[in-house]
Design an enzyme around this catalytic site. Structure first.
Site, short mmCIF file in Angstrom:
data_model
loop_
_atom_site.label_atom_id
_atom_site.label_comp_id
_atom_site.label_asym_id
_atom_site.label_seq_id
_atom_site.Cartn_x
_atom_site.Cartn_y
_atom_site.Cartn_z
N HIS A 246 5.36 8.70 -1.35
CA HIS A 246 4.28 8.46 -0.39
C HIS A 246 4.34 9.47 0.74
CE1 HIS A 246 3.97 4.08 -2.00
NE2 HIS A 246 3.15 4.89 -2.63
N HIS A 355 8.12 4.69 -10.55
CA HIS A 355 6.99 3.83 -10.20
C HIS A 355 6.26 3.36 -11.46
CE1 HIS A 355 4.15 7.13 -11.01
NE2 HIS A 355 4.97 7.92 -10.32
N HIS A 359 -2.44 0.52 -12.42
CA HIS A 359 -2.82 -0.60 -11.57
C HIS A 359 -4.34 -0.75 -11.63
CE1 HIS A 359 -4.27 2.23 -8.47
NE2 HIS A 359 -3.13 2.89 -8.62
N HIS A 366 -5.54 -0.27 -4.99
CA HIS A 366 -4.74 -1.19 -5.81
C HIS A 366 -5.51 -2.51 -5.80
CE1 HIS A 366 -1.53 1.66 -4.31
NE2 HIS A 366 -1.44 1.78 -5.61
N GLU A 384 -0.98 6.87 -14.58
CA GLU A 384 -0.38 7.85 -13.68
C GLU A 384 1.13 8.03 -13.88
OE1 GLU A 384 -0.20 6.56 -9.50
OE2 GLU A 384 -1.38 4.81 -10.10
#
Length: 430
Positions: A246, A355, A359, A366, A384
């Site tokens: 992130h 991860h 989603h 999300h 992803e």
């Protein structure tokens, strides 16, 4: 709002689906988001509570939706409460919803001013046994701020202690997870805007540019195509920055030979897109970069094929983990001993791919959607996979947004966005 008016039939249909799930003699209430302060007289830009928007199309602060299918008076089965406008507000803030405009936007025939809410709501509650409260139960939620919904729930329970309570969220998780065609079209529009932004920067990126300059190029293209901007905080991560999942400071200079990971998506009409691409700053991948890129792309293609009706989200991720394990062994990043000795709660592949793969996508990046039920047609998922190698100074992630089809492979809403190695290099060297 910058976007074109959405046909109110979408919101009419969404309300009908929700009310069909409500118990007899029950009422459901949905509040807008607050306008959050920054300091002095500054506030954050307003964004509507997604559930209220999903059910009404109302994109304005200080709004309330009430659904009461068994109301004695037919006009009270769907009711909007909006802030009353006046010449002073019109001068300082601009146009607000009139009662006529509220009908056009939402398809709801009964609109009252917000100041009348307590009186009318008390009258309706005399006919009601059960109240549906709207709470955020997303599996990734982490909310510390008290919302208008929170305050309403506390107030309602204090004023009406003899009523029964239910949750709106389980219904909304089911409904919002499966999209109407109009919603898919809006997500497609967001994806098309993202595509324009990505193609713009392919000719812009070169050694010496700064990550924030690339972010600015995206924002320019998004705004000029009627988007509010980014659907989420953009990640523009060059070199080793890509190994911070992130990374959002976007303040480093792109260097020759580095890869650049771009996790960005435009919003349109509150609907999100979510794209990730990894490109070579110098316009050409090295042999090792191509090798890792091809491994990620292979996992992505195989994972995409598994997004079909009946697939279970948990088992899907487990299978993707097995695919990634095979690729990591082929890259020399894992060996068979690593796999044989792995901790089942944290498989060996997690060292390089930590991860999830997919989603739900929609009004939230999300999005709401059931994760313990089989996948269905018209659900929208990201795909992803990524491989992150700090010791080699780069990370690669690739992501598209896919619509599950009744038959066959899912439909790629980002099919026009360059993905293959040759495509990327061609666009960057035109």
């Amino acid at each position: 709002m910058k976007y074109d008016l959405i046909d109110s039939n979408l919101f009419i249909k969404n309300r009908q689906k929700f009310m069909a799930r409500m118990k007899p003699k029950s009422i459901a209430v949905f509040n807008s988001n607050d306008v959050y302060p920054i300091g002095a007289d500054s506030t954050m830009p307003f964004q509507q509570a997604r559930d209220l928007f999903y059910l009404s199309g109302v994109d304005q602060e200080e709004s309330i939706l009430v659904l009461f299918p068994d109301a004695y008076e037919k006009k009270h089965r769907e009711v909007l409460f909006v802030r009353e406008t006046n010449p002073h507000i019109a001068v300082w803030e601009g146009e607000k919803l009139s009662k006529e405009r509220a009908l056009e936007v939402s398809g709801i025939g009964t609109t009252y001013w917000l100041q009348d809410f307590d009186r009318i709501f008390y009258e309706l509650m005399t006919e009601v046994d059960t109240v549906y409260f709207n709470t955020n139960e997303h599996y990734r939620q982490s909310v510390e701020t008290q919302t208008r919904e929170d305050r309403f729930i506390l107030s309602c329970k204090a004023k009406f202690p003899a009523h029964k309570w239910e949750k709106s969220n389980p219904i909304l998780q089911d409904l919002r997870g499966t999209k109407e065609q109009q919603e898919i079209d809006l997500i497609q529009q967001a994806c098309k805007i993202t595509e324009k932004g990505f193609k713009r920067i392919l000719g812009f990126v070169k050694p010496g540019v700064w990550e924030y300059e690339i972010e600015a190029e995206f924002m320019h293209e998004f705004l000029r195509n009627r988007s509010r901007g980014f659907a989420y905080t953009p990640i523009v991560a060059s070199g080793n920055n890509a190994n911070v999942l992130h990374y959002v400071v976007n303040n480093q200079q792109c260097k020759e030979g580095d890869l650049l990971l771009l996790d960005v998506g435009a919003e349109y009409a509150n609907y999100a897109s979510d794209m990730t691409r990894t490109i070579p700053v110098s316009g050409r991948f090295t042999a090792r970069q191509k090798e890792v890129y091809s491994a990620v792309l292979n996992v992505k293609k195989l994972a995409t094929k598994m997004l079909v009706p009946g697939t279970m989200w948990k088992e899907y991720h487990e299978e993707v983990g097995r695919l990634m394990t095979s690729e990591l062994i082929g890259l020399g990043l894992l060996d068979k001993a690593d796999v044989q000795n792995e901790d089942p709660s944290w498989p060996a592949y997690k060292k390089y791919f930590m991860h999830g793969t997919s989603h739900h996508m929609g009004l939230d990046t999300h999005d709401y959607g059931p994760l313990k039920k089989p996948m269905q047609a018209n659900m929208v998922f990201t795909v992803e996979p990524g491989i992150y190698i700090p010791e080699e100074g780069f990370g690669i992630r690739l992501e598209d947004d896919m619509v599950i089809q009744e038959n066959g492979e899912p439909f790629n809403l980002m099919a026009g966005i360059p993905l293959e190695i040759e495509e990327i290099e061609d666009w960057m060297n035109r």
